[in-house]
Every structure is written in C-alpha cells, then in structure tokens.
Design a protein around this motif. Structure first.
Motif, PDB file in Angstrom:
ATOM      1  N   THR A 223       7.223  -9.157  -5.397  1.00 56.67           N
ATOM      2  CA  THR A 223       6.561  -8.598  -4.788  1.00 56.67           C
ATOM      3  C   THR A 223       5.877  -9.196  -3.507  1.00 56.67           C
ATOM      4  N   ALA A 224       5.900 -10.449  -3.623  1.00 58.89           N
ATOM      5  CA  ALA A 224       5.495 -11.706  -2.726  1.00 58.89           C
ATOM      6  C   ALA A 224       6.585 -11.915  -1.741  1.00 58.89           C
ATOM      7  N   ALA A 225       7.621 -12.080  -2.330  1.00 59.36           N
ATOM      8  CA  ALA A 225       8.904 -12.385  -1.659  1.00 59.36           C
ATOM      9  C   ALA A 225       9.593 -11.352  -1.155  1.00 59.36           C
ATOM     10  N   ALA A 226       9.427 -10.153  -1.266  1.00 59.23           N
ATOM     11  CA  ALA A 226       9.976  -9.120  -0.793  1.00 59.23           C
ATOM     12  C   ALA A 226       9.105  -7.823  -0.866  1.00 59.23           C
ATOM     13  N   PRO A 227       8.192  -7.796   0.179  1.00 59.53           N
ATOM     14  CA  PRO A 227       6.888  -6.807  -0.044  1.00 59.53           C
ATOM     15  C   PRO A 227       7.321  -5.260   0.267  1.00 59.53           C
ATOM     16  N   ASP A 228       8.506  -5.319   0.980  1.00 60.33           N
ATOM     17  CA  ASP A 228       8.906  -3.971   1.278  1.00 60.33           C
ATOM     18  C   ASP A 228       9.877  -3.102   0.200  1.00 60.33           C
ATOM     19  N   ASN A 229      10.088  -3.765  -0.929  1.00 59.51           N
ATOM     20  CA  ASN A 229      11.044  -3.345  -1.894  1.00 59.51           C
ATOM     21  C   ASN A 229      10.182  -2.269  -2.754  1.00 59.51           C
ATOM     22  N   ILE A 234       6.797  -0.245  -7.799  1.00 60.50           N
ATOM     23  CA  ILE A 234       6.884   1.035  -8.848  1.00 60.50           C
ATOM     24  C   ILE A 234       7.062   0.510 -10.263  1.00 60.50           C
ATOM     25  N   ALA A 235       8.055  -0.526 -10.463  1.00 61.07           N
ATOM     26  CA  ALA A 235       8.093  -0.965 -11.548  1.00 61.07           C
ATOM     27  C   ALA A 235       6.728  -1.766 -12.002  1.00 61.07           C
ATOM     28  N   PHE A 236       6.521  -2.411 -11.310  1.00 67.05           N
ATOM     29  CA  PHE A 236       5.055  -3.264 -11.656  1.00 67.05           C
ATOM     30  C   PHE A 236       4.090  -2.416 -12.049  1.00 67.05           C
ATOM     31  N   ALA A 237       3.781  -1.163 -11.159  1.00 70.01           N
ATOM     32  CA  ALA A 237       2.964  -0.261 -11.719  1.00 70.01           C
ATOM     33  C   ALA A 237       3.063   0.105 -13.065  1.00 70.01           C
ATOM     34  N   GLN A 238       4.361   0.491 -13.274  1.00 65.96           N
ATOM     35  CA  GLN A 238       4.889   1.086 -14.586  1.00 65.96           C
ATOM     36  C   GLN A 238       4.384   0.142 -15.774  1.00 65.96           C
ATOM     37  N   HIS A 250      -3.024   1.537 -10.368  1.00 62.06           N
ATOM     38  CA  HIS A 250      -3.683   2.269  -9.153  1.00 62.06           C
ATOM     39  C   HIS A 250      -3.634   1.267  -8.017  1.00 62.06           C
ATOM     40  N   ALA A 251      -4.144   0.088  -8.145  1.00 63.09           N
ATOM     41  CA  ALA A 251      -4.215  -0.859  -7.044  1.00 63.09           C
ATOM     42  C   ALA A 251      -2.513  -1.325  -6.726  1.00 63.09           C
ATOM     43  N   VAL A 252      -1.738  -1.328  -7.353  1.00 62.81           N
ATOM     44  CA  VAL A 252      -0.364  -1.536  -6.924  1.00 62.81           C
ATOM     45  C   VAL A 252       0.156  -0.304  -6.451  1.00 62.81           C
ATOM     46  N   LEU A 253      -0.051   0.920  -6.968  1.00 62.22           N
ATOM     47  CA  LEU A 253       0.220   2.232  -6.204  1.00 62.22           C
ATOM     48  C   LEU A 253      -0.219   2.280  -4.790  1.00 62.22           C
ATOM     49  N   ASP A 254      -1.467   2.035  -4.600  1.00 60.66           N
ATOM     50  CA  ASP A 254      -1.945   1.843  -3.266  1.00 60.66           C
ATOM     51  C   ASP A 254      -1.178   1.144  -2.265  1.00 60.66           C
ATOM     52  N   GLU A 255      -0.676  -0.003  -2.899  1.00 65.86           N
ATOM     53  CA  GLU A 255       0.133  -0.877  -1.826  1.00 65.86           C
ATOM     54  C   GLU A 255       1.463  -0.017  -1.475  1.00 65.86           C
ATOM     55  N   VAL A 256       1.952   0.544  -2.555  1.00 62.19           N
ATOM     56  CA  VAL A 256       3.035   1.443  -2.241  1.00 62.19           C
ATOM     57  C   VAL A 256       2.824   2.622  -1.070  1.00 62.19           C
ATOM     58  N   GLU A 257       1.709   2.996  -1.379  1.00 57.79           N
ATOM     59  CA  GLU A 257       1.296   4.156  -0.446  1.00 57.79           C
ATOM     60  C   GLU A 257       1.163   3.750   0.906  1.00 57.79           C
ATOM     61  N   ARG A 258       1.018   2.521   1.199  1.00 57.46           N
ATOM     62  CA  ARG A 258       0.649   2.106   2.645  1.00 57.46           C
ATOM     63  C   ARG A 258       2.129   1.659   3.056  1.00 57.46           C
ATOM     64  N   ARG A 259       3.038   1.429   2.293  1.00 60.10           N
ATOM     65  CA  ARG A 259       4.284   0.992   2.539  1.00 60.10           C
ATOM     66  C   ARG A 259       5.210   2.181   2.728  1.00 60.10           C
ATOM     67  N   SER A 264       8.952   9.558  -3.422  1.00 59.99           N
ATOM     68  CA  SER A 264       8.817  10.466  -4.487  1.00 59.99           C
ATOM     69  C   SER A 264       8.546   9.909  -5.701  1.00 59.99           C
ATOM     70  N   ALA A 265       9.106   8.621  -5.872  1.00 64.47           N
ATOM     71  CA  ALA A 265       8.653   7.490  -7.304  1.00 64.47           C
ATOM     72  C   ALA A 265       6.965   7.297  -7.071  1.00 64.47           C
ATOM     73  N   LEU A 266       6.463   7.166  -6.112  1.00 65.17           N
ATOM     74  CA  LEU A 266       5.195   6.864  -5.921  1.00 65.17           C
ATOM     75  C   LEU A 266       4.318   7.925  -6.659  1.00 65.17           C
ATOM     76  N   ALA A 267       4.767   9.179  -6.218  1.00 62.88           N
ATOM     77  CA  ALA A 267       4.058  10.276  -6.580  1.00 62.88           C
ATOM     78  C   ALA A 267       4.093  10.550  -8.185  1.00 62.88           C
ATOM     79  N   LEU A 268       5.236  10.308  -8.759  1.00 64.23           N
ATOM     80  CA  LEU A 268       5.562  10.531  -9.916  1.00 64.23           C
ATOM     81  C   LEU A 268       4.892   9.513 -10.939  1.00 64.23           C
ATOM     82  N   THR A 269       4.942   8.150 -10.349  1.00 66.45           N
ATOM     83  CA  THR A 269       4.131   7.361 -11.094  1.00 66.45           C
ATOM     84  C   THR A 269       2.718   7.467 -11.295  1.00 66.45           C
ATOM     85  N   ARG A 270       2.196   7.806  -9.869  1.00 67.65           N
ATOM     86  CA  ARG A 270       0.741   8.144  -9.647  1.00 67.65           C
ATOM     87  C   ARG A 270       0.342   9.323 -10.720  1.00 67.65           C
TER      88      ARG A 270
END
Length: 628
Positions: A223-229, A234-238, A250-259, A264-270
C-alpha cells in the motif's frame, strides 16, 4: 439444410466443425527405439515441395494482412482472414493464436479453449498458450485442467518468473498455500522487481497459513508502494477483519473510500466487517450505497452477503430470495453447474470396488509411530466440521490442519505411485502383486510427507486434523492406508445443511451447491456412500451430531477426546479462545461463543425448502431427524 461437414463449430470459433473441434487429433508421439509414447511425433505423409512453397507464399501474405488488421483494431477483418487460413491449415500456430485473442476479447471461452488446445497440441512449448489456457480454466473454475498447464509451464521454464506466478495463482485457487508460497517466492527471486500481483498472492497465502504478521507487513509495503491499488487495500482490510481487528479494518477501508468511493469491493468488505460487529442495518446500507443506480443488480456474492445479513435480522423470506437469486445469477453469469454424472460415476465405481470380498484380501498399512497422525473430520461443507476442529485443536496434542487436499491428491497419483495401468480405485489392486505388496505404505508415506511439508504436527503435537469437506467419499482409501485413524463424521440436520449450502458459495462436491436440488442430491449420494463403507469395512467411525456439540457440549466433546485417545482439557469447551487463525469459510463463527441459533434454523425456511424434500426425506428419517 446445411450439411454437417459445412456446419460451423459449436464452440463459436467461426471455423467449420470439421476444421475445429471435430478435427482428427494428431497422432501420439512415439519413440521408434522403444515403441513407447512420449518422444517423437509420427511423420506426416510427404507433401509436394512446389505446392508447399506456393501455399507458404499465399499464407504469408494473408497472415501479414490479418496481423495488420488486428494492429489497427479491425478485429472483424483479422478474424475473417484467420478463419480463411485455418480452414486451409487448421494447425497454423500464428493464426490459432490470433483468432484465440480475438475470441477472448469477444468473451467466447469455448472457442478460446478449443483454439488454444489445438495450438498446444502442435506446439507443446508455447508458454503464451499455456498461460492463457490456464487462466481461462481458472476463471471457469476448472482447477484440475488449469493445473495441467500451470505445471507444464514450470517444467518448461523453471527460471521464468511468469511460470512460477502462474503456478502460484493455481495453487492459491486450489487452497494449497504452502505450494503457492513456494512459487510466489520463486517468482520474486527470479524477477527483477517485486511484482504487486505476486506480493498480493504471497500475502494472501501467508494469511491462510496463519502467518498474519508476515502478511500484514507485505500489505503495508504494497500500500505504501502503490497507494492507488484498491485490490491491495481491500485484501489488507479482509486480513484485519479475519484477525478480529475490526477498527483496524475500518481504518483501511476509510483509505479505500478516499481513493475509490464507488468501489463495489469496498461496499462488500465494509458490510462484512459491520456484520461481524452486529451492526446489521449499517451493513445493509453499505451494500445499498454500492448500487445507487437501482437498475444495476447486486453481484451474486453481494446478494448472498445481503441474504446472510437479513437472516441474522430475522427477515427470512427476504434472505431466501437473495440466496436463490444470487445462486441463479451466478449460473447465469457462467458459474459451473453441478457435475452430476461425474459424481455418480465415481460413487458407483467406489461402491463396486470397496466390497468386503475384495477388501478381506487386501493388506492394511501399519501405523507409523515416528510422526504425528491424522484425525479425519468428515462432513458436508458448513455442517460443523470447523467447530469440531477448533474444539480439538484447543489442546496442545492436536494441531489444526484445516482443509488438506491430500486424499484427493493420493487418489490422483495412486496409479503412478503403484505403477498401475488402471485408474483409481481399481489401481489399488496392484498390491496383490509381490513387488507391489507394500503399496499402501507408499501411499501412507506420501500423505505423511506432504503433511510434514505443510508444517503440520510440529511443536510436540501427536495428531493433526484433516477436515477437507466431503473426504467421506474417500473413507475406503483412508481405511486402507490409515486403518487406525479416527473418522469423525459430523452429521447435521439435512435441511439445516441445505440452508447453509444456499447461503454460501463453495466448489466442493463438484459444484453441487449451485442449486438447492443438486446440493440435496449430493448430500444423499455421500451419505449412501458412507453407509456402504460402514457395511463393507471395519473402520474407526465416530458419528458426531452437530446438534449434540451445541446442546450437550461437554459430554459430546469428552466423548470425542476419548475416541481419539487424547486427554480431555477444560479449555476445549472454550474453543472461541483458541487463538489459532481459522483458515476456512466458517472462521467468523468459531470466534464466537457457542450458540444454538444455528440448530434447526431450517424451520425459518421450511416452505422454501419444499423442492428438496422428496430428495431428502428418506435420509432425514434414516438419520433420526424430523421434517417438522
């Protein structure tokens, strides 16, 4: 009416069937000095050299035109020329490859499979074709076929990172994390960079092995090397969710929500994380926000997740509607249907082979005392096998092996290990021969060696569990190579099993859970096979009723430890405190204290289960359950 010789092939390649799927296969390779298949292809009849030169010149021009059309994105012209060439030369490698790429873009998997298979038949060293065919079979859920091509790629190019990555992808899908980690590391060591897809695969498999901190470290690196992936986040949050670190998830998913707020993967994992926390209304809201446009349907996986949330909220009719619609939608989108014929054929061959008159003549492999021994936890998926494993592995003497693919592997390699010309199970008769009389010891040792390679039974454990669902199909094999092994068969009310089968996706049992009726059919088939084994063999069979584990926990658990021969410990009753990382689909349930709401939950869905009753009624009665 169009003649069969002129009819276009059913696969959709655009070629006539006679030049495509109905074409006569190439003669097998034969070594002239031995007469054995495998080394040299039978030569073709001689061709007039002048005619060959003329054809070559014509084809060269057409091939150039086809490739030029493809480069300028004129796929229709490129396909038309490729078909024209292949009608004359059905095994022309360049045109097979070109047409396969075009049909792949058109989403015609049957055509792509046929074209690539023919390309590999003529050029078995074509790594591109191996890669594409493996990925196609993976996408279709055909793991055994995909494995053929993945293994071939590594054999052909052992120093190529892509070959190891392909094998790692296959082993990840096959839930063989030890092998997957090996090939992920191979791809990284052989490559010039740390490929994100390989690192992600490595992290996932480390997580499955319970090496959570190593996986977490990799996700932080990625996530540090490729923050837009988004997929990495999502895998990190899982990972955090599965490790019960909900706020971190939730903190990891907040990062996804900003990006990627519309992911849909964000919604399912949340929704999954919120559901684990009991925040069901919020979880439903998260799923709904992923589909702001009401004309866009939920994906099958989202529909089943919503159904599970509704189930926990007591909205059972709505939940079943989601389960049924999700399963139907998955089939509509190309998910594999139940392999009914294959399942019936295997069951019948097993019944015919494993008969007492034959088994009395077969030896049994003696137990080894120098290595930990397996405990087989048998049962249908979602029947309670993970609960039993989590309970047993609470004590130090028993290590958790989770879903080991080893019995299926033994069945596949038995003919080779026994040097038999027959398939499994008929190959087992090879042990009647004097130079094969120790064959079952060979199969036993292969299993134990593979288990050791997976790191099972370390740190003083005397036993390890093997809870691959539906291993009861191989009870006969177990009885020959591990005659002293406990066979703990977890039995649950068949209608409760059906509710679980409909509310989850799984591939076990030849994709039997694709529909309610096929899940019921396969459940009956496996129970009939168990009854056959118990009649024909002397086994350490221990039936374990899920309802007894829940309703009369201490007495049932004490009985399990007594049957295994391990001293009972009080902490086994507090399985939810077991800190091991449960690596199966039931990981969430076994981190909670024992609850009885999962017993007889079919009563909430009684009318929806009506289509399965004619199939299941005799089994329900035989097992001592009631329908109402």
């Amino acid at each position: 009416m169009e003649s069969s010789a002129q009819a276009l092939c059913r696969c959709g390649s655009g070629l006539r069937a006679a030049k495509c799927c109905d074409i006569e296969p190439l003669a097998p390779r034969v070594a002239p000095e031995t007469g054995q298949a495998g080394s040299v292809r039978t030569p073709r009849p001689p061709v007039d050299p002048d005619a060959r030169a003329e054809n070559h010149q014509q084809f060269a021009q057409k091939i150039g035109e086809a490739l030029a059309a493809f480069e300028r994105a004129d796929a229709a012209t490129a396909a038309r020329i490729a078909v024209e060439v292949l009608e004359a030369e059905p095994r022309h490698g360049a045109m097979l490859q070109l047409l396969a790429r075009i049909r792949e873009a058109e989403r015609k998997p049957a055509a792509v499979r046929a074209l690539l298979a023919r390309l590999l038949e003529g050029d078995p060293t074509n790594l591109w074709a191996m890669n594409r065919l493996c990925q196609l079979e993976l996408s279709q859920g055909n793991l055994e076929k995909a494995e053929i091509h993945a293994r071939a790629a590594v054999r052909l190019a052992p120093t190529l990172p892509q070959a190891h990555n392909l094998m790692a992808m296959l082993m990840t899908e096959a839930h063989q994390p030890v092998v997957a980690v090996h090939h992920c590391r191979g791809a990284l060591e052989l490559g010039d960079e740390r490929y994100p897809i390989v690192l992600s695969n490595l992290a996932l498999n480390l997580r499955r092995l319970g090496r959570v901190e190593e996986a977490r470290s990799l996700y932080r690196e990625m996530t540090a090397a490729a923050p837009d992936n988004v997929r990495t986040w999502i895998a990190f949050a899982q990972l955090e969710e599965a490790d019960r670190r909900f706020e971190a998830a939730h903190a990891v998913l907040d990062e996804v929500e900003r990006r990627a707020p519309n992911s849909s993967a964000l919604a399912l994992t949340r929704a999954t994380v919120l559901g684990r926390q009991g925040r069901y209304e919020e979880a439903l809201g998260a799923l709904q926000r992923s589909r702001r446009d009401e004309t866009v349907r939920l994906r099958p996986v989202e529909q089943l997740e919503r159904g599970r949330l509704l189930d926990r909220m007591g909205r059972y009719d709505e939940a079943w509607a989601d389960f049924a619609a999700g399963k139907a939608r998955a089939l509509e989108l190309g998910a594999p249907a139940y392999l009914r014929d294959e399942a019936r054929e295997l069951a019948e061959r097993l019944r015919q082979y494993f008969r007492r008159s034959r088994l009395d003549l077969l030896p049994r492999a003696p137990a080894r005392q120098d290595v930990p021994q397996p405990i087989f936890i048998l049962g249908f998926p979602r029947s309670g096998t993970t609960l039993v494993e989590q309970t047993l592995s609470s004590v130090d003497a028993i290590a958790a092996g989770d879903e080991l693919p080893l019995l299926r592997e033994i069945a596949a390699v038995a003919p080779r290990l026994l040097a038999s010309p027959l398939p499994y199970p008929e190959a087992l008769s090879e042990v009647w021969l004097g130079d094969r009389r120790h064959g079952f010891e060979t199969l036993r040792d292969h299993y134990l060696l593979r288990a050791a390679q997976m790191g099972l039974g370390g740190e003083g454990a005397r036993f390890f569990t093997d809870k691959m669902p539906l291993n009861e199909v191989h009870m006969g094999l177990i009885g020959l190579i591990f005659p002293a092994a406990p066979l703990l068969h977890v039995i649950r009310h068949p209608l409760d099993v059906m509710v679980s089968a409909m509310s989850n996706f799984f591939t076990h049992g030849g994709y039997c859970a694709s529909k309610l009726e096929t899940a019921a059919t396969h459940l009956v088939l496996t129970h009939d096979l168990v009854a056959h084994y118990r009649t024909e063999m002397d086994l350490r069979y221990v039936p374990v009723r899920y309802e007894d584990v829940v309703m009369d926990q201490e007495r049932t658990v004490r009985g399990l430890f007594e049957a295994i021969g391990v001293a009972f410990e009080e902490k086994a009753l507090r399985f939810e405190e077991n800190t091991r990382y449960a690596r199966t689909a039931s990981y969430a349930q076994v981190t909670e204290k024992l609850y009885d709401r999962s017993c007889y939950r079919f009563r909430n869905y009684r009318r929806h289960l009506e289509p399965a009753l004619p199939i299941l009624a005799p089994l329900i009665e035989r097992l001592g359950y009631a329908i109402d």
